[in-house]
Design a protein around this motif. Structure first.
Motif, PDB file in Angstrom:
ATOM      1  N   ILE A  76      -6.738 -13.595  50.937  1.00 11.10           N
ATOM      2  CA  ILE A  76      -7.057 -15.021  50.835  1.00 11.10           C
ATOM      3  C   ILE A  76      -8.558 -15.246  50.992  1.00 11.10           C
ATOM      4  N   CYS A  79     -10.237 -14.182  47.690  1.00  7.48           N
ATOM      5  CA  CYS A  79     -10.014 -15.195  46.651  1.00  7.48           C
ATOM      6  C   CYS A  79     -10.897 -16.418  46.888  1.00  7.48           C
ATOM      7  N   PHE A  86      -5.253 -18.769  44.297  1.00 10.14           N
ATOM      8  CA  PHE A  86      -4.188 -18.399  45.233  1.00 10.14           C
ATOM      9  C   PHE A  86      -3.535 -19.689  45.739  1.00 10.14           C
ATOM     10  N   THR A 147      -0.855 -15.034  44.267  1.00  9.41           N
ATOM     11  CA  THR A 147      -2.173 -14.892  43.665  1.00  9.41           C
ATOM     12  C   THR A 147      -2.029 -14.115  42.362  1.00  9.41           C
TER      13      THR A 147
END
Length: 403
Positions: A76, A79, A86, A147
């Motif tokens: 996360i 991203c 995501f 994602t």
């Protein structure tokens, strides 16, 4: 002949995350990533469900449990930093009978042991949150998400090249010679020398390890995961990821509903034995792959211990109506017309000589090489900390010093 400090075999997300870890910790190290396909991330990385796993199922204290939890957070963060898509939508594990309610309680305790936030829902609250899902209760895991791992892998590759790395596609490794001074690799018609080698070869991990002279105590066995995609009129059928409560006697998690980054919903995967290491269709048969499997005692023992479940998976693969029934247990309104074909994937699974599936990460080493021999799901979720773990192993094995 090209010379490097390090050669990395495998252009999937684990190999590319390892390359990225090398650039961050040893910026002066020259390296090359060798990928046999014409593009990166074409196999497991580009054909998975896209789920960011939280680490619900894994044995507390295992490498898998630790790396998954770290990997969820790292994925996360990556991203966010690089503008990649995501959605931390959360996961519901749905119990549909009393036996599954008992198993659900055990999973809830495992979440607690692994430090994963979890909330138990009764049937009424499940229905309120997911009106199209039916069950006696559920566990809500808010840290799960989705994602695009192919996009992540391509961004990792771009960063590695920006930092001085070399990536060679269409470079299938055919021979490796390890000597006291380094490693010589024949790949894609070229000869490459490197002081050290790291192999993240996925489905070909045992063959690459064998080229390095490792005494193989495992073999790779391919399991095809088949998916369906729901029609666009079903894009809003669920708000979360919907998983069944898994049977602990079976090696895989079961068919689930997955929201995808593209806005649609998939159903799957099952887990059916493939007759080729890259056999994405039922009719794909590779005689070399099949012959190696049959000759391996561990494969024969695996089949003997799991014959009934294997036959059931094969029947579900051949019958769309049987596959549908797996989904209807928790989403009864789905019909055959809702299931349209979607791309399958291959799970690279290491099997020991006694027929045991290797559930955790498996790493083997020689004097100048490190091999990731088993990186099962959640390898994509865990790729960033796996890359760091592999570099840690290389530091210990090769005596690398920071620049």
């Amino acid at each position: 002949m090209s010379n490097f400090d390090l050669a990395i075999i495998g252009g999937g997300i684990v190999g590319l995350a390892t390359a990225l870890a090398v650039t961050e910790r040893f910026p002066g190290l020259s390296f090359v990533v060798l990928e046999k396909e014409p593009e990166l991330a074409l196999h497991q990385t580009g054909r998975n469900s896209g789920v960011i796993h939280a680490g619900v199922y894994y044995q507390p204290g295992s490498l898998k449990a630790r790396l998954c939890k770290e990997g969820s957070e790292a994925t996360i963060r990556f991203c966010t930093e690089h503008g990649l898509p995501f959605d931390q939508c959360g996961k519901l594990l749905v119990a549909t009978d009393e036996l599954e309610m008992t198993r659900m309680a055990a999973l809830e305790q495992r979440c607690v042991q692994n430090g994963i936030p979890v909330e138990r829902l009764d049937a009424a609250e499940l229905a309120r949150r997911e009106p199209h899902i039916s069950g006696l209760g559920a566990l809500f895991v808010p840290t799960s998400g989705i994602t695009d791992y192919g996009a992540i892998a391509r961004r990792m590759a771009a960063l590695a090249v920006e930092r001085g790395g070399t990536i060679l596609t269409g470079s299938e490794v055919r021979a490796i010679r390890e000597e006291a001074s380094g490693v010589t690799i024949e790949a894609g018609g070229a000869v490459i020398t490197a002081r050290h080698l790291i192999a993240c070869a996925g489905m070909m991990a045992d063959r690459i390890a064998g080229l390095c002279g490792l005494d193989l105590d495992f073999r790779m066995v391919p399991f095809r995961g088949e998916y369906y995609r729901l029609g666009s009129d079903r894009n809003d059928i669920v708000k979360h990821l919907i998983y069944p409560i898994p049977d602990p006697a079976l090696p895989f998690l079961g068919v689930h509903l997955t929201r995808m980054i593209g806005g649609y919903v998939t159903v799957g995967p099952n887990a059916v034995l493939a007759f080729a290491r890259e056999g994405y269709r039922f009719t794909d048969v590779n005689l070399k792959d099949l012959g190696e499997m049959i000759a391996y005692p561990g494969f024969r023992r695996l089949i003997g211990k799991n014959l009934k479940s294997g036959i059931d998976e094969m029947r579900n693969s051949l019958s769309r109506s049987r596959y549908l029934k797996l989904c209807q247990r928790y989403c009864p309104e789905l019909g055959l017309a809702d299931l349209t074909p979607y791309r399958p994937g291959i799970r690279a699974q290491a099997v020991l000589r006694d027929g045991t599936l290797v559930h955790d990460f498996l790493i083997r080493e020689t004097a100048r090489t490190v091999h990731v021999c088993n990186a099962p799901s959640p390898a994509a979720t865990s790729s960033i900390p796996i890359g760091n773990e592999i570099v840690d192993r290389a530091v210990a094995r090769f005596g690398w010093k920071p620049a």
